[in-house]
Design an enzyme around this catalytic site. Structure first.
Site, short mmCIF file in Angstrom:
data_model
loop_
_atom_site.label_atom_id
_atom_site.label_comp_id
_atom_site.label_asym_id
_atom_site.label_seq_id
_atom_site.Cartn_x
_atom_site.Cartn_y
_atom_site.Cartn_z
N ASP A 57 0.85 -1.20 0.00
CA ASP A 57 0.00 0.00 0.00
C ASP A 57 0.89 1.25 0.00
OD1 ASP A 57 -1.91 1.92 0.43
OD2 ASP A 57 -2.40 1.28 2.49
N ASN A 59 0.16 4.40 -0.68
CA ASN A 59 -0.41 5.68 -0.24
C ASN A 59 -1.15 5.58 1.09
OD1 ASN A 59 -2.53 4.20 -1.15
ND2 ASN A 59 -3.39 5.78 -2.50
N ASP A 61 -3.71 4.05 2.30
CA ASP A 61 -5.17 4.17 2.41
C ASP A 61 -5.80 2.84 2.83
OD1 ASP A 61 -4.89 2.65 0.12
OD2 ASP A 61 -6.14 3.94 -1.15
N ASP A 65 -1.78 -1.16 -3.95
CA ASP A 65 -1.88 -0.46 -5.23
C ASP A 65 -0.68 -0.78 -6.13
OD1 ASP A 65 0.22 1.37 -4.25
OD2 ASP A 65 -1.37 2.08 -2.93
N ASP A 236 -9.64 -16.47 -16.21
CA ASP A 236 -10.52 -16.79 -15.09
C ASP A 236 -11.66 -17.72 -15.54
OD1 ASP A 236 -11.40 -16.06 -12.30
OD2 ASP A 236 -13.17 -15.34 -13.36
N GLU A 296 -7.31 -21.02 -15.18
CA GLU A 296 -7.92 -21.47 -13.93
C GLU A 296 -8.74 -22.70 -14.28
OE1 GLU A 296 -11.30 -19.58 -12.24
OE2 GLU A 296 -10.80 -20.21 -10.23
C1 NOJ Z 1 -12.34 -17.38 -9.96
C2 NOJ Z 1 -11.59 -16.37 -9.14
O1 NOJ Z 1 -10.36 -16.94 -8.75
C3 NOJ Z 1 -12.48 -16.04 -7.96
O2 NOJ Z 1 -11.80 -15.27 -7.01
C4 NOJ Z 1 -13.69 -15.31 -8.50
O3 NOJ Z 1 -14.58 -15.05 -7.44
C5 NOJ Z 1 -14.42 -16.16 -9.55
N1 NOJ Z 1 -13.52 -16.75 -10.51
C6 NOJ Z 1 -15.39 -15.32 -10.32
O4 NOJ Z 1 -14.70 -14.46 -11.19
#
Ligand code: NOJ
Length: 586
Positions: A57, A59, A61, A65, A236, A296
């Site tokens: 972090d 800054n 907050d 970042d 993802d 993933e």
């Molecule tokens: C997999 C991601 O790793 C997870 O964190 C996210 O909630 C879901 N996909 C939805 O995007």
């Protein structure tokens, strides 16, 4: 916590090797983006996952970042990291902490600006660290202009970019599909009186990948980031890209999950074959940019995982092996089986111990008494396997989960919905522990999630000073991996396969052999290695890295509880044909 239960759900061709010289492990190292053997950069890179909210972090907050991350590139280089995967830092309402993207071509102000992003990439380049981004391909935020338009009328330009259907009858969604994050996967929208599909939160409507415009928009996004210096993407939820158009009900299985929903065989909305067409197109674009695609890829079987590499190796270069990630027990047999299966698949393995959706490995493998020793054992294990490892930030200092104690403190909506059976994923997303000061030196103000009470000692500053720390073990193993071609790319050969306590294997490459022996038990063990069947007669074991005073006498290795023994294997080559390896047991 969102656990796997919810989220889910060689013969070695050694004859040609030139053996004999057993000297040092000198290596020319990577030249440009390919190594001496012509392997692409990502095969020998060590990846590191950063959850930007929680890493650094700059800054004060309370939220991490990009400037913070840029400031830690030297730390990552010192650790031995070559590529960083940032979970989403695009503009987002943050319902799912960035996995609900409202603009794919900008940076959320909470993390900085595009200029900060460019500086971070430049800083990474100085330290020879590449940046890969998280591409949320399955869904957008419900605040994304594409969805806002789609929602506005049945004839909107973007209407078919999402999945809209009439209900079965009044107040009845189109089918029985359940959202991973709880309840029906369909939300009714009064403006157009239709339901839209969302496998995750209602604020994360699924894109309709059957619409050609969606595909070309996403390809444009990847091209745009490649031009900005990004070295690849982690994709993802790839198994969710397509749904069967007939929208038939999924078969219901016995039982309920932690969110109280029925459990389904997701036959019609998971891992549909159409995914592979999209992956091939994304890959073509990645190849033009010398980029990598990490997936993933939650799979139940090796056969399923194998498909993500593509029939001709033309899809994901790095589908993550979550079957390895979720062995969840210190079982040499279970690990041997999984490694042998991945090795036999022909794909380049991708090993992960944890991530932002899983309880930290420190807790999953720790026995409550020897957690630090076990954290070192696990590091020495997955960082000496053949394949690309992805570390999760904080693993290198033994960070533990800090689950919320009260429902009112929970930030992850999954945890609020599922409390107390399901506490959500906050516990594994707490701030990086930089030093022993307040808030572990992450921030001067209380961070968005609290650090665990145990942070002092499990922090970077303290562990830098302790030669025996988890951090220094990570550094040593990674340095060894980078310097030693046998560990980096040698063949994996299981040895002593009947041993239920000590996991042992050879890594062998071009005349160099390394032995790794890992005591996965709480008792002292003595292991004898007969490597004659591997063509290695009278081997002499020269330790390269040990923990807990593990030591060798001839071919016998003494291992204290949870200790690690990594040695160069030198031998008197009296075998006419040279070293041979039998096939790993499947
Ligand atoms: C997999 C991601 O790793 C997870 O964190 C996210 O909630 C879901 N996909 C939805 O995007």
């Amino acid at each position: 916590m969102l656990r796997t239960g919810i989220l889910l759900v060689a013969t070695l061709a050694c004859a040609g090797h030139s053996w004999g010289d057993t000297g040092d492990n000198g290596d020319k190292g990577d030249e440009g983006d390919k190594d001496g053997q012509g392997h692409p950069w990502w095969m020998h890179a060590v990846f590191y996952e950063i959850y930007p909210r929680s890493f650094a972090d700059s800054n004060d907050d309370g939220v991490g970042d990009l400037r913070g991350i840029a400031g830690k590139m030297a730390y990552l280089r010192e650790l031995g990291v070559d590529a960083v995967w940032l979970t989403p830092c695009f503009p987002s309402p943050q319902v799912d902490f960035g996995y609900d993207v409202s603009n794919y071509q900008d940076i959320d102000p909470m993390y900085g600006t595009l200029a900060d992003f460019d500086s971070m990439v430049a800083k990474g380049r100085q330290e020879r660290i590449k940046i890969i981004l998280d591409l949320v391909v399955n869904h957008t935020s419900d605040r994304h202009p594409w969805f806002l338009d789609s929602q506005s009328s049945r004839t909107a330009v973007h209407r078919d970019w999402y999945i809209w259907r009439d209900g079965k009858s009044s107040k009845q969604p189109p089918n029985n599909w359940v959202s991973l994050f709880g309840g029906s996967a369909w939300a009714f929208d009064p403006t157009t009186e239709q339901y839209y599909y969302h496998y995750f939160y209602a604020q994360q409507p699924d894109l309709n990948w059957r619409a050609p415009a969606v595909e070309s928009a996403m390809l444009d996004v990847t091209r745009w980031w490649y031009q900005r210096g990004v070295a690849g993407f982690r994709l993802d939820a790839v198994d969710r890209l397509f749904e069967s158009p007939a929208l038939a009900d999924n078969p219901v299985l016995p039982g309920r999950n932690k969110l109280g929903d029925v459990v389904e065989d997701e036959k019609y909305n998971r891992a549909l074959p159409e995914i592979h067409g999209v992956l091939k197109k994304l890959r073509r674009q990645a190849d033009q940019a010398n980029a990598v695609l990490v997936g993933e890829t939650w799979t139940d079987t090796m056969e399923q995982l194998k498909q993500y590499y593509g029939d001709h190796g033309d899809e994901l270069q790095m589908p993550m092996d979550f079957m390895f990630a979720t062995v969840n027990q210190l079982s040499p047999h279970a690990f041997r089986r999984q490694i042998a299966a991945v090795e036999a698949s022909g794909g380049w393995p991708v090993y992960v111990l944890g991530n932002h959706d899983m309880v930290r490995s420190y807790d999953r493998y720790g026995d409550g008494r020897h957690n630090d020793a076990i954290a070192k054992l696990m590091a020495a294990f997955y960082l000496t396997l053949r394949g690309t490892p992805i570390l999760y930030y904080g693993e290198e200092i033994g960070m533990e989960n800090n689950d919320p104690k009260r429902k009112e403190d929970v930030k992850d909506p999954v945890g609020r919905r599922g409390w107390p059976a399901e506490k959500g994923r906050d516990g594994e997303r707490t701030p990086m522990q930089w030093n022993g000061n307040v808030n572990a030196g992450f921030s001067k103000v209380p961070p968005w999630l609290p650090v665990p009470p145990s942070y002092a000692g499990h922090d970077v500053a303290a562990q830098r000073k302790d030669p025996d720390s988890i951090l220094n073990l990570y550094k040593k193993v990674l340095a060894l991996r980078h310097a030693n071609p046998a560990i980096r790319e040698g063949a994996y050969v299981a040895v002593n396969e009947d041993d239920a306590n000590v996991l042992s294997y050879l890594r062998a490459f071009s005349g160099k052999t390394v032995l790794v022996a890992l005591n996965m038990s709480a008792a002292r063990r003595t292991v004898t290695f007969d490597l004659s069947r591997n063509g290695l007669r009278s081997p002499h074991l020269k330790p390269l890295l040990v923990t807990q005073h593990a030591r060798a006498e001839g071919s016998r290795v003494q291992l204290n509880p949870f200790s690690v023994f990594i040695a160069q294997v030198n031998w008197r080559d009296s075998v006419a044909s040279g070293p041979r390896y039998r096939q790993n047991r499947p």
